[in-house]
Scaffold this motif. Structure first.
Motif, mmCIF file in Angstrom:
data_model
loop_
_atom_site.group_PDB
_atom_site.id
_atom_site.type_symbol
_atom_site.label_atom_id
_atom_site.label_comp_id
_atom_site.label_asym_id
_atom_site.label_seq_id
_atom_site.Cartn_x
_atom_site.Cartn_y
_atom_site.Cartn_z
ATOM 1 N N ARG A 399 0.839 -1.197 0.000
ATOM 2 C CA ARG A 399 0.000 0.000 0.000
ATOM 3 C C ARG A 399 0.875 1.249 0.000
ATOM 4 N N ASN A 400 0.538 2.156 -0.904
ATOM 5 C CA ASN A 400 1.124 3.494 -0.858
ATOM 6 C C ASN A 400 0.130 4.441 -1.516
ATOM 7 N N ARG A 401 0.502 5.686 -1.685
ATOM 8 C CA ARG A 401 -0.433 6.693 -2.229
ATOM 9 C C ARG A 401 -1.001 6.257 -3.564
ATOM 10 N N MET A 402 -0.185 5.535 -4.348
ATOM 11 C CA MET A 402 -0.531 5.258 -5.727
ATOM 12 C C MET A 402 -1.062 3.858 -5.945
ATOM 13 N N SER A 403 -1.089 3.016 -4.922
ATOM 14 C CA SER A 403 -1.390 1.621 -5.214
ATOM 15 C C SER A 403 -2.850 1.442 -5.610
ATOM 16 N N MET A 404 -3.065 0.437 -6.421
ATOM 17 C CA MET A 404 -4.416 0.099 -6.854
ATOM 18 C C MET A 404 -4.508 -1.418 -6.932
ATOM 19 N N GLU A 405 -5.708 -1.924 -7.272
ATOM 20 C CA GLU A 405 -5.872 -3.376 -7.273
ATOM 21 C C GLU A 405 -5.161 -3.984 -8.486
ATOM 22 N N HIS A 406 -4.662 -5.213 -8.316
ATOM 23 C CA HIS A 406 -4.037 -5.957 -9.410
ATOM 24 C C HIS A 406 -4.484 -7.416 -9.342
ATOM 25 N N PRO A 407 -5.122 -7.944 -10.393
ATOM 26 C CA PRO A 407 -5.411 -9.378 -10.441
ATOM 27 C C PRO A 407 -4.179 -10.124 -10.982
ATOM 28 N N PHE A 408 -3.587 -10.972 -10.152
ATOM 29 C CA PHE A 408 -2.342 -11.673 -10.514
ATOM 30 C C PHE A 408 -2.681 -13.027 -11.117
ATOM 31 N N HIS A 409 -2.177 -13.281 -12.311
ATOM 32 C CA HIS A 409 -2.509 -14.504 -13.048
ATOM 33 C C HIS A 409 -1.243 -15.287 -13.386
ATOM 34 N N VAL A 410 -1.316 -16.601 -13.292
ATOM 35 C CA VAL A 410 -0.200 -17.468 -13.654
ATOM 36 C C VAL A 410 -0.659 -18.416 -14.759
ATOM 37 N N HIS A 411 0.135 -18.524 -15.814
ATOM 38 C CA HIS A 411 -0.182 -19.439 -16.918
ATOM 39 C C HIS A 411 0.200 -20.876 -16.570
ATOM 40 N N GLY A 412 -0.471 -21.810 -17.236
ATOM 41 C CA GLY A 412 -0.017 -23.204 -17.255
ATOM 42 C C GLY A 412 -0.224 -24.000 -15.986
ATOM 43 N N VAL A 413 -0.913 -23.398 -15.014
ATOM 44 C CA VAL A 413 -1.052 -24.096 -13.741
ATOM 45 C C VAL A 413 -2.312 -23.607 -13.031
ATOM 46 N N GLN A 414 -2.931 -24.484 -12.269
ATOM 47 C CA GLN A 414 -3.985 -24.062 -11.336
ATOM 48 C C GLN A 414 -3.361 -24.113 -9.947
ATOM 49 N N PHE A 415 -3.523 -23.037 -9.190
ATOM 50 C CA PHE A 415 -2.929 -22.983 -7.854
ATOM 51 C C PHE A 415 -4.005 -22.973 -6.778
ATOM 52 N N GLN A 416 -3.561 -23.036 -5.536
ATOM 53 C CA GLN A 416 -4.476 -22.872 -4.400
ATOM 54 C C GLN A 416 -4.010 -21.670 -3.592
ATOM 55 N N VAL A 417 -4.946 -21.002 -2.972
ATOM 56 C CA VAL A 417 -4.605 -19.860 -2.119
ATOM 57 C C VAL A 417 -4.423 -20.417 -0.709
ATOM 58 N N LEU A 418 -3.191 -20.364 -0.207
ATOM 59 C CA LEU A 418 -2.915 -20.870 1.146
ATOM 60 C C LEU A 418 -3.346 -19.862 2.193
ATOM 61 N N GLU A 419 -3.017 -18.609 1.931
ATOM 62 C CA GLU A 419 -3.326 -17.541 2.886
ATOM 63 C C GLU A 419 -3.654 -16.270 2.142
ATOM 64 N N ARG A 420 -4.585 -15.513 2.698
ATOM 65 C CA ARG A 420 -4.824 -14.149 2.238
ATOM 66 C C ARG A 420 -4.626 -13.238 3.438
ATOM 67 N N ASN A 421 -3.697 -12.345 3.364
ATOM 68 C CA ASN A 421 -3.370 -11.429 4.470
ATOM 69 C C ASN A 421 -3.104 -12.195 5.771
ATOM 70 N N GLY A 422 -2.381 -13.285 5.641
ATOM 71 C CA GLY A 422 -1.969 -14.046 6.819
ATOM 72 C C GLY A 422 -3.026 -14.963 7.389
ATOM 73 N N GLU A 423 -4.204 -15.002 6.768
ATOM 74 C CA GLU A 423 -5.277 -15.857 7.290
ATOM 75 C C GLU A 423 -5.763 -16.820 6.222
ATOM 76 N N ASP A 424 -6.595 -17.776 6.667
ATOM 77 C CA ASP A 424 -7.217 -18.670 5.691
ATOM 78 C C ASP A 424 -7.973 -17.821 4.667
ATOM 79 N N PRO A 425 -7.924 -18.193 3.402
ATOM 80 C CA PRO A 425 -8.688 -17.435 2.400
ATOM 81 C C PRO A 425 -10.179 -17.634 2.630
#
Ligand code: C2O
Ligand code: CU
Ligand code: CU
Length: 477
Positions: A399-425
Motif C-alpha cells: 500500500r502506498n499513495r498510488m497503489s491500486m488493485e491488481h489481479p495476478f494470473h499465472v499461466h499453465g497451472v492451477q494454484f491454491q490460495v494458502l493464505e490471504r493477508n496471513g489468514e485462511d482465504p
C-alpha cells in the motif's frame, strides 16, 4: 460540393445521435418504471448465448476445431454500426466444450488484417509451446494448428489473444471466448447442466462507445493508470439484455471479461445464491453468498434459485448498483436439479512438500507498473522452476499513495490460495484458481505444483498493465 457533404453528414450524424439518445431514454425509462416490470413482451434485446463450436472429429477422445480471428461489425446501440473483432463471428467467440482426457486440435486463422495475434488458453494446464502466449505469434493472413490434451478437472476457462503490448486492444474490440471442460464429476452431479436451458455463460465486460459509436482504444492518463474502463456494460456482447430463465435452479458461469474493472455481482433484491466453482473447478461445497467480487479474468459458477419468484418477475443482475442485464422468470423447469451439499474433493496441496518460496511484488503506476522492479522482456526468463516441484509464491501489493488493485494470473497451472493477508482465504477461494485479486495493501500465499514444461507468463490481468510490462516469464524444465 464539399460543404454540402459536410452538412449532410452532420445532419445524418445528429439524426443518429438523437435517435440513439431517445432509444437510451426509453429503454432506461421502462426498466425503472415499476408498472412495466412484469411486461415480458418488449422491444428489448434478448441475451445472446454463444453457440457451442462444432467438434469436427467424430472420435470420442479427439476433438478438432477451427477458429478465425476476424474483423467485423455489430450493432450494440440501435442505429449504430460499431467496428469489432470476433472469433468466427462479429464479437466474442463460440464456446469450446471439451472433455477431460480429450486430445484437442485447433486450427487458428488470423484474418485481422495487419495485426499479429495469438490465442491463449487461459487456465489450461498445457505445455508452454501451445499455451498461446506472446511467443506463439500468428502473422496476418497466416494460420497455425495447435494440439493439446486436456488433463485437468471440469472448469470454466476462456481463451483470448495475448500478443505483446496488444492484448488490451484486441480483447477490447471483441476477441474472447469460453472454454468449458467437463469430466466425470461435472457430468454426474445433479446440478443444472443443460447449456442454454438452465446453464448459461455470462461474459461481463465494460466498454466505451465514442461519439461515433466506435470502440476506440486510445489510452489517456486515466486509462493508462487504472486500465481501460467503460460506461457501457455488456453481457455476452449485448447491452441491457433480457434472459428468460426457468422458474427453478439456474447455473450461471460468470467471466469478468473486462480489461480492468473489478466487479461486484449481485441480484437487485440482494437474494442469496451459491457459488459452486472458482477459476479452476468445483469448490468442495457450495458457498452461500449475496454478492461476489471478481477481478478481470476471474470466473465463478453460481446457482441461483429462481423458484422463489413469481413467473414473469424481472430481476436485474447488477455490478454494485449498475444494471448489467435482466433475468425474466419463465416456466417451471422440465428437469429437477439440486444444489448438492458436497460437490467434489479438493486435494489440498501439502505445504511441507514445498521446495522453493518466491516473492512477487506488484508495484509502480501507469507506464511504470512492474513486478519485482522488472518489466516484461521476451528475452529474459525471470524464474526457473524444476518440473513437478511444489512451490509457494508470495504475492504482495504494497500500500502506498498510488497503489491500486491488481489481479495476478499465472499461466499453465492451477494454484491454491494458502493464505490471504496471513489468514485462511475466504471459502470461495479454497478451491482451484489461476487468477487472484489483490487490493491495495493485500498479500497472498499461493501454492502450486508445476507439471507442465516450457516457458509461461505471470502477470497482472488488468490488460493495460500487462501491455505496459507488468508481466514476467518462468520456465519449467
Ligand atoms: Cu488471460 Cu496471460 O492471460
Ligand atoms: Cu492465462
Ligand atoms: Cu495491475
Amino acid at each position: 460540393m464539399k460543404k454540402i457533404r459536410i452538412i449532410v453528414t452532420s445532419v445524418l450524424f445528429l439524426v443518429i445521435l438523437i435517435g440513439g439518445v431517445a432509444y437510451f431514454l426509453t429503454t432506461n425509462g421502462s426498466a425503472s418504471d415499476q408498472s412495466n416490470k412484469n411486461n415480458i413482451a418488449s422491444t428489448k434485446t434478448t441475451l445472446p448465448i454463444p453457440e457451442i463450436l462444432e467438434d469436427e472429429n467424430p472420435d470420442d477422445d479427439q476433438a478438432e476445431y477451427h477458429l478465425t480471428a476476424q474483423k467485423s461489425s455489430k450493432t450494440f446501440v440501435r442505429g449504430i454500426e460499431t467496428e469489432t473483432y470476433g472469433y468466427n463471428g462479429d464479437y466474442l467467440g463460440p464456446v469450446i466444450r471439451a472433455k477431460k482426457g480429450e486430445e484437442v486440435t485447433v486450427h487458428i486463422q488470423n484474418d485481422l488484417g495487419e495485426e499479429e495475434t495469438t490465442v491463449h488458453w487461459h487456465g489450461l494446464e498445457i505445455p508452454g509451446d501451445v499455451d498461446g502466449g506472446p511467443h506463439q505469434v500468428i502473422a496476418p493472413d497466416e494460420s497455425i494448428t495447435t494440439k493439446f490434451t486436456i488433463s485437468q478437472r471440469a472448469a470454466t476457462l476462456w481463451y483470448h489473444p495475448h500478443p505483446l503490448h496488444k492484448t488490451g486492444e484486441q480483447v477490447y474490440k471483441g476477441l474472447a471466448g469460453l472454454l468449458l471442460i467437463e469430466d466425470e464429476v461435472s457430468q454426474s452431479l445433479p446440478i443444472p447442466d443443460d447449456y442454454g436451458v438452465n446453464d448459461f455463460p455470462l461474459i461481463i465486460q465494460d466498454r466505451n462507445l465514442n461519439e461515433d459509436g466506435q470502440l476506440s482504444y486510445n489510452l489517456n492518463m486515466m486509462s493508462m493508470m487504472h486500465g481501460m474502463e467503460g460506461d457501457t456494460p455488456l453481457v455476452n456482447g449485448a447491452y441491457d439484455a433480457d434472459l428468460e430463465v426457468p422458474r427453478g435452479k439456474v447455473r450461471l458461469r460468470l467471466l469478468n471479461g473486462s480489461n480492468a474493472r473489478v466487479s461486484q455481482f449481485q441480484l437487485e433484491d440482494g437474494a442469496e445464491f451459491w457459488q459452486i466453482a472458482s477459476d479452476g473447478g468445483f469448490l468442495e461445497k457450495p458457498v452461500k453468498m449475496d454478492h461476489l467480487v471478481l477481478g478481470p479474468s476471474e470466473r465463478a459458477e453460481v446457482i441461483v434459485d429462481f423458484s422463489l419468484y413469481e413467473r414473469g418477475k424481472r430481476i436485474e443482475l447488477q455490478d454494485q448498483d449498475v444494471r448489467l442485464m435482466n433475468f425474466i422468470v419463465g416456466d417451471e423447469p422440465t428437469e429437477s436439479t439440486e444444489i448438492p451439499e458436497q460437490l467434489t474433493r479438493v486435494n489440498h496441496i501439502d505445504p511441507t512438500e514445498v521446495s522453493t518460496v518466491r516473492e512477487f511484488v506488484l508495484q509502480g503506476m501507469g507506464p511504470h507498473v512492474n513486478i519485482n522492479g522488472k518489466q516484461m522482456d521476451m528475452d529474459r526468463i525471470d524464474e526457473e522452476i524444476d518440473w513437478n516441484e511444489t512451490e509457494i509464491w508470495e504475492v504482495s501489493n504494497p500500500r502506498n499513495r498510488m497503489s491500486m488493485e491488481h489481479p495476478f494470473h499465472v499461466h499453465g497451472v492451477q494454484f491454491q490460495v494458502l493464505e490471504r493477508n496471513g489468514e485462511d482465504p475466504p471459502e470461495n477461494e479454497q478451491g482451484w484458481k489461476d487468477t487472484v485479486l489483490l487490493m491495495p495493501g493485500e498479500d497472498v500465499k499461493l501454492i502450486a505444483t508445476f507439471k507442465q514444461k516450457g516457458v509461461f507468463m505471470y502477470h497482472c490481468h488488468i490488460l493495460e498493465h500487462e501491455d505496459a510490462g507488468m508481466m514476467g516469464q518462468f520456465q519449467v524444465e
